[in-house]
Design a protein around this motif. Structure first.
Motif: not given
Length: 78
Positions: A31-34, A38-43, A57-60, A62-67
Motif C-alpha cells: 500500500a505504501t509503494i502504491v 501515485r503521489e510521484a505520478a500525480e506530481a 505490478q498491476a496496482r502501480v 494503474a497509478t501511471g507508473a511503469l511496472a
C-alpha cells in the motif's frame, strides 16, 4: 526510493541518503509503494516500480507508473 516494512526497517533509517530516499511503511508495504507511486505520478514525475509481485505490478501500473520485473533490474546491474 526504497520502501521497507517490518523487521527490514530496523536496518535503515527513513529519509534521504545521497540519491536514495528510504520510506518506512507504517503497516502494509504494498500500500505504501502504491501511494508513493501515485503521489510521484500525480506530481508529473516518471515512476518505475520493480517487483516480482504481479498483483503489485498491476496496482502501480494503474497509478501511471511503469511496472518492471526483477530481471529488468538485474539486467541494468550487469
Amino acid at each position: 526510493m526504497l520502501v521497507l516494512e517490518g523487521a527490514a526497517k530496523a536496518g535503515v533509517r527513513a529519509g534521504r541518503d545521497a540519491h536514495v530516499r528510504c520510506v518506512h511503511a507504517p503497516k502494509d508495504g504494498d500500500a505504501t509503494i502504491v501511494a508513493q507511486a501515485r503521489e510521484a505520478a500525480e506530481a508529473g514525475r516518471r515512476v518505475a516500480v520493480v517487483s516480482a509481485d504481479r498483483a503489485l505490478q498491476a496496482r502501480v501500473a494503474a497509478t501511471g507508473a511503469l511496472a518492471l520485473g526483477p530481471q529488468w533490474l538485474l539486467d541494468q546491474l550487469e
